[in-house]
Design an enzyme around this catalytic site. Structure first.
Site, PDB file in Angstrom:
ATOM      1  CB  CYS A  30      -0.941   0.022   1.197  1.00 24.03           C
ATOM      2  SG  CYS A  30      -2.332   1.158   0.931  1.00 24.03           S
TER       3      CYS A  30
ATOM      4  CB  CYS B  65      -4.505   3.683  -0.163  1.00 25.56           C
ATOM      5  SG  CYS B  65      -4.919   3.572   1.588  1.00 25.56           S
TER       6      CYS B  65
ATOM      7  CE  LYS C  12      -7.897  -1.459   4.202  1.00 28.21           C
ATOM      8  NZ  LYS C  12      -6.532  -1.065   3.882  1.00 28.21           N
TER       9      LYS C  12
ATOM     10  CE  LYS D  47      -7.601  -3.954   7.329  1.00 25.93           C
ATOM     11  NZ  LYS D  47      -6.690  -3.092   6.685  1.00 25.93           N
TER      12      LYS D  47
ATOM     13  CB  SER E 200      -5.484  -1.925  14.955  1.00 26.81           C
ATOM     14  OG  SER E 200      -6.284  -1.038  14.192  1.00 26.81           O
TER      15      SER E 200
HETATM   16  C1  PBG Z   1      -3.231   0.071   4.717  1.00 30.67           C
HETATM   17  C2  PBG Z   1      -3.783  -0.786   5.794  1.00 30.67           C
HETATM   18  C3  PBG Z   1      -4.625  -0.454   6.884  1.00 30.67           C
HETATM   19  C4  PBG Z   1      -4.764  -1.610   7.653  1.00 30.67           C
HETATM   20  C5  PBG Z   1      -4.060  -2.619   7.001  1.00 30.67           C
HETATM   21  N1  PBG Z   1      -3.469  -2.087   5.855  1.00 30.67           N
HETATM   22  C6  PBG Z   1      -5.199   0.851   7.320  1.00 30.67           C
HETATM   23  C7  PBG Z   1      -6.139   1.589   6.482  1.00 30.67           C
HETATM   24  O1  PBG Z   1      -6.649   1.131   5.467  1.00 30.67           O
HETATM   25  O2  PBG Z   1      -6.351   2.749   6.858  1.00 30.67           O
HETATM   26  C8  PBG Z   1      -5.534  -1.729   8.932  1.00 30.67           C
HETATM   27  C9  PBG Z   1      -5.094  -2.819   9.844  1.00 30.67           C
HETATM   28  C10 PBG Z   1      -5.583  -2.726  11.244  1.00 30.67           C
HETATM   29  O3  PBG Z   1      -6.373  -1.849  11.618  1.00 30.67           O
HETATM   30  O4  PBG Z   1      -5.160  -3.584  12.028  1.00 30.67           O
HETATM   31  N2  PBG Z   1      -4.110   0.523   3.772  1.00 30.67           N
END
Ligand code: PBG
Length: 324
Positions: free
Chosen positions: A119, A129, A194, A247, A273
């Site tokens: 990313c 991104c 996602k 996700k 997270s």
């Molecule tokens: C990058 C990415 C993100 C996460 C994984 N890859 C953050 C986002 O999209 O802002 C989130 C992972 C997590 O919250 O544990 N694009």
């Protein structure tokens, strides 16, 4: 009263319960996410994710050895850097932090699957991104960058690349470039469904990747949608994704189940997270039993249909599984 059917018969003791249990969690289901930073001897706890750290490459190696010894088969690697520009060019540098880390892991440790997050958001000055022009995240221009980042990871030794940008066509762009360079056997794990989720909050602090303006809703999915997830997954499979991902996980168990029922490909679920921090916080307050809740959540993600789970609890789960 004469009851013929008594479901409780199969719950009378632990052995019987074990015999009829439909879902079991195994250490081989787990993928452990790790954050790598520049420097030496760095092991710095992330404020919003207690028990999760930024590691410099030297200590990352020690951590991965431990992860491997616990039987966890794979890690998912994120680079964290202050070297940012408009195009995220540090993301595909041969001696970038992720590339250095992958090389070192591959030199020092065998037999662990290294998956890399592909990313730009951790590398762009605007935190989006993709490439930004006039305040817009431009799709097709971004594809070349995403493919270049993926290739740089594979050239460094990554076993699987995992694009998380949610641009249209990125799986095809990566597949074509990897094939052209001879990496026909490197799988793509696509972050296919996602969602634009507030559960990524702690991660954005960890990866210093929050968008500096606006949000990610023009590329990540609306959480009100479920058919759309199937369309995204179908496209990614057509474009060459080998593993698809849903996700976050816990608020999206229905999506995991629909994906599992609709397609015949391995499904990964990312317990993100915010899901981690939520449980950690409640456990610290003494409001939840951490181990019991984590095992319940992980089992439910598998029960929903996930073949593998990306989780910051992977080491804890591995430990708890081995002492059961
Ligand atoms: C990058 C990415 C993100 C996460 C994984 N890859 C953050 C986002 O999209 O802002 C989130 C992972 C997590 O919250 O544990 N694009």
């Amino acid at each position: 009263m004469k009851l013929i059917k008594r479901p409780r018969r199969l719950r009378m003791n632990q052995n019987i319960r074990d015999m009829v249990r439909e879902t079991s969690l195994c250490v081989k289901d787990l993928i452990y996410p790790l954050f790598v930073v520049e420097g030496e001897k760095v092991k710095a706890e992330i404020r919003s994710m207690p028990g999760v750290y930024h590691f410099s490459v030297d200590l990352l190696i020690e951590e991965i050895k431990e992860v491997k010894d616990m039987g966890i088969p794979a890690i998912l690697l994120f680079g964290v850097t202050s070297q940012k520009d408009e195009f995220g060019s540090y993301a595909y540098k041969e001696d970038g932090i992720v590339q250095k880390a992958i090389k070192e892991i591959k030199d020092r440790i065998d037999d662990i699957v290294v998956i890399t997050d592909v990313c730009m958001c951790g590398y762009t000055s605007h935190g989006h991104c993709g490439i930004v022009e006039d305040g817009e995240i431009v799709n097709d221009k971004t594809l070349d960058y995403i493919a270049k980042i993926a290739l740089s990871h594979v050239e460094a030794g990554a076993d699987i690349v995992a694009p998380s940008d949610m641009m249209d066509g990125r799986v095809r762009a990566i597949r074509e470039l990897l094939d052209e360079k001879g990496y026909v056997n490197t799988p793509i794990m696509a972050y296919s469904a996602k969602y634009a989720s507030s559960f990524y909050g702690p991660f954005r602090e960890a990866a210093d990747s929050a968008p500096k303006f606006g949000d990610r809703r023009s590329y990540q999915m609306d959480y009100g949608n479920s058919d759309e997830a199937l369309r995204e997954i179908e496209l990614d499979i057509e474009e060459g994704a080998d593993i698809v991902m849903v996700k976050p996980a816990l608020s999206y168990l229905d999506i995991i189940r629909r994906v599992k029922d609709s397609f015949r490909v391995p499904v990964a679920a990312y317990s993100v997270s915010g899901e981690y921090s939520m449980i950690k916080a409640a456990a610290r307050m003494g409001w939840l039993d951490e181990k019991a809740v984590v095992m319940e959540v992980m089992t439910s993600i598998k029960r929903a249909g996930a073949d593998m789970i990306i989780t910051y609890f992977a080491k804890d789960v591995a430990k708890w599984l081995s002492t059961q």
